[in-house]
Design an enzyme around this catalytic site. Structure first.
Site, mmCIF file in Angstrom:
data_model
loop_
_atom_site.group_PDB
_atom_site.id
_atom_site.type_symbol
_atom_site.label_atom_id
_atom_site.label_comp_id
_atom_site.label_asym_id
_atom_site.label_seq_id
_atom_site.Cartn_x
_atom_site.Cartn_y
_atom_site.Cartn_z
ATOM 1 N N LYS A 39 0.841 -1.202 0.000
ATOM 2 C CA LYS A 39 0.000 0.000 0.000
ATOM 3 C C LYS A 39 0.877 1.254 0.000
ATOM 4 C CE LYS A 39 -0.249 -0.292 5.022
ATOM 5 N NZ LYS A 39 -0.933 -0.940 6.152
ATOM 6 N N TYR A 260 15.958 30.085 9.313
ATOM 7 C CA TYR A 260 14.724 30.780 9.692
ATOM 8 C C TYR A 260 14.550 30.792 11.211
ATOM 9 C CZ TYR A 260 12.816 30.699 4.911
ATOM 10 O OH TYR A 260 12.576 30.886 3.588
HETATM 11 C C1 LIG Z 1 -0.281 -1.821 6.893
HETATM 12 C C2 LIG Z 1 -0.899 -3.068 7.333
HETATM 13 C C3 LIG Z 1 -0.116 -4.200 7.604
HETATM 14 C C4 LIG Z 1 1.391 -4.165 7.618
HETATM 15 O O1 LIG Z 1 1.847 -3.491 8.762
HETATM 16 P P1 LIG Z 1 3.419 -3.345 9.067
HETATM 17 O O2 LIG Z 1 3.460 -2.868 10.470
HETATM 18 O O3 LIG Z 1 3.945 -2.339 8.111
HETATM 19 O O4 LIG Z 1 4.028 -4.664 8.877
HETATM 20 C C5 LIG Z 1 -0.775 -5.384 7.884
HETATM 21 N N1 LIG Z 1 -2.131 -5.447 7.939
HETATM 22 C C6 LIG Z 1 -2.905 -4.373 7.711
HETATM 23 C C7 LIG Z 1 -4.379 -4.498 7.788
HETATM 24 C C8 LIG Z 1 -2.326 -3.148 7.407
HETATM 25 O O5 LIG Z 1 -3.094 -2.081 7.194
#
Ligand SMILES: *Cc1c(COP(=O)(O)O)cnc(C)c1O
Length: 372
Positions: A39, A260
């Protein structure tokens, strides 16, 4: 030979991501398989190159969050890849999901209803993943909805539930007992919804032990080199190298201030190097006066505020010969691990990676051979 950089270079090592895949597989007992979380454009590193590399390494199941991410991946991977969409079916998107053979994660009875209706319209059974909530209270069916689904199985008449999943809230929190409670709750729900395969573990969950693995594990950050278990040595390999050139170096002295808001005041003779990254590139502004980089093996602190396109570093400790125009500065890599970089900006590795700049010149190494 002195190395010269002319622009900021981000190198993603797909070979390292594949080796991380193997490290995670080695934690499983041989029965469970691994679905890769790609994702948010593969945690910022490129969903298509990452998924292609993992496919080459034997991975066959990929999760994205959005429909559009799923459509993009469908166009890039071999036909028999399974691609699941975590956010599931939204009204009006069912046909697109079905036509691209994306497998939605159904997070509520409403989504079950939408997907079932689409299946009936097509006069066929459609695959889906059910997401049940065991304590995260974010996405997934609450206990009551899961119970209703078990009591009224006709709701699933046109749906082939290929998988039932839940998500751990505190797998990476040392000493938390929430994972054990979620494991128990998931086991109970599975008795009522026993169809398909099951998964519970994210990256940290993989390291909680075999009880948490079920049939499939769903790691993300560990594939990309982030530490799965904070506070312990990181077993994963670093897969990102971010280097930027020195743009300018100046000598400053007591009373001078940097950047800044004049938030850094110089106390003795010092040298300041300016580099061409900023918060517009995901170099978080929270790293102002806290971040770090490495030049010629020497760790140097960020001084002053991070601005949109520029960051200032105190390079007094670096030999002058290593500070010429175009001298490489490591911002992320073996000397600047993503978890340490994140911690100095008050965040987690996931955010550092997903924020990585679109202006960086991106190169992949270790590409699988079949990919063009
Ligand atoms: C993002 C996600 C994962 C993976 O999580 P990590 O901590 O990056 O390994 C697994 N399951 C779901 C439902 C997620 O949204």
């Amino acid at each position: 030979m002195t190395r010269l950089l002319t622009r900021t270079e981000l190198t993603v090592d797909l070979g390292a991501i594949r080796r991380n895949h193997q490290i995670l597989l080695a934690r499983l007992d041989g029965r469970a398989s691994l679905a890769a979380m790609v994702k948010a454009d593969g945690y910022g590193l490129g969903a298509t190159p990452v998924a292609s590399a993992l496919w080459d390494d034997g991975c066959r199941w990929f999760f994205v969050a959005h429909l559009d991410e799923g459509l993009e991946l469908r166009g890039a991977l071999p036909d028999d890849a399974t691609i699941s969409v975590l956010n599931g079916a939204m009204p009006g998107t069912e046909a697109e999901l079905a036509e691209a053979r994306l497998v939605p994660v159904l997070n509520s009875l409403d989504q079950v209803e939408l997907w079932g209706a689409e299946a009936r319209r097509r006069n066929r059974v459609l695959d889906a993943v059910l997401h049940v909530d065991t304590g995260m209270n974010r996405l997934g069916m609450p206990r009551e909805e899961a119970g209703r689904l078990a009591d009224e199985p006709e709701r699933l008449d046109a749906i082939d539930v290929v998988h039932v999943m839940s998500h751990l809230a505190s797998a990476d929190v040392p000493g938390s007992d929430q994972s054990a409670r979620q494991l128990k709750s998931f086991g109970q729900i599975r008795q009522h919804l026993p169809m398909g395969t099951a998964s519970l573990a994210n990256s940290a969950g993989v390291f909680l032990g075999l009880d948490y693995h079920f049939d499939v594990v769903r790691p993300g950050i560990a594939l990309y080199g982030g530490t799965p278990v904070p506070g312990r040595p990181n077993p994963m390999e670093c897969c990102t190298l971010l280097e930027t050139p020195v743009l300018q170096v100046r000598a400053v002295g007591p009373g001078d201030t940097v950047g800044y808001g004049a938030t850094h005041e110089v106390t003795g003779p010092a040298r300041i190097a300016t580099v061409e990254v900023g918060y517009a590139d995901g170099f978080l502004r929270a790293a102002s006066n806290r971040g770090q980089a490495t030049i010629a093996g020497v760790a140097v602190p960020v001084v002053g505020r991070v601005s949109m396109d520029l960051v200032t570093l105190d390079v007094t400790a670096v030999p002058e010969r290593d500070l010429h125009l175009g001298a490489p500065v490591e911002l992320l890599g073996p000397n600047q691990p993503v978890d340490a970089v994140a911690a100095r900006a008050g965040t987690i590795a996931n955010e550092v990676l997903t924020d990585l700049g679109r202006r960086y010149h991106l190169t992949y190494v270790g590409r699988p051979k079949w990919e063009v």
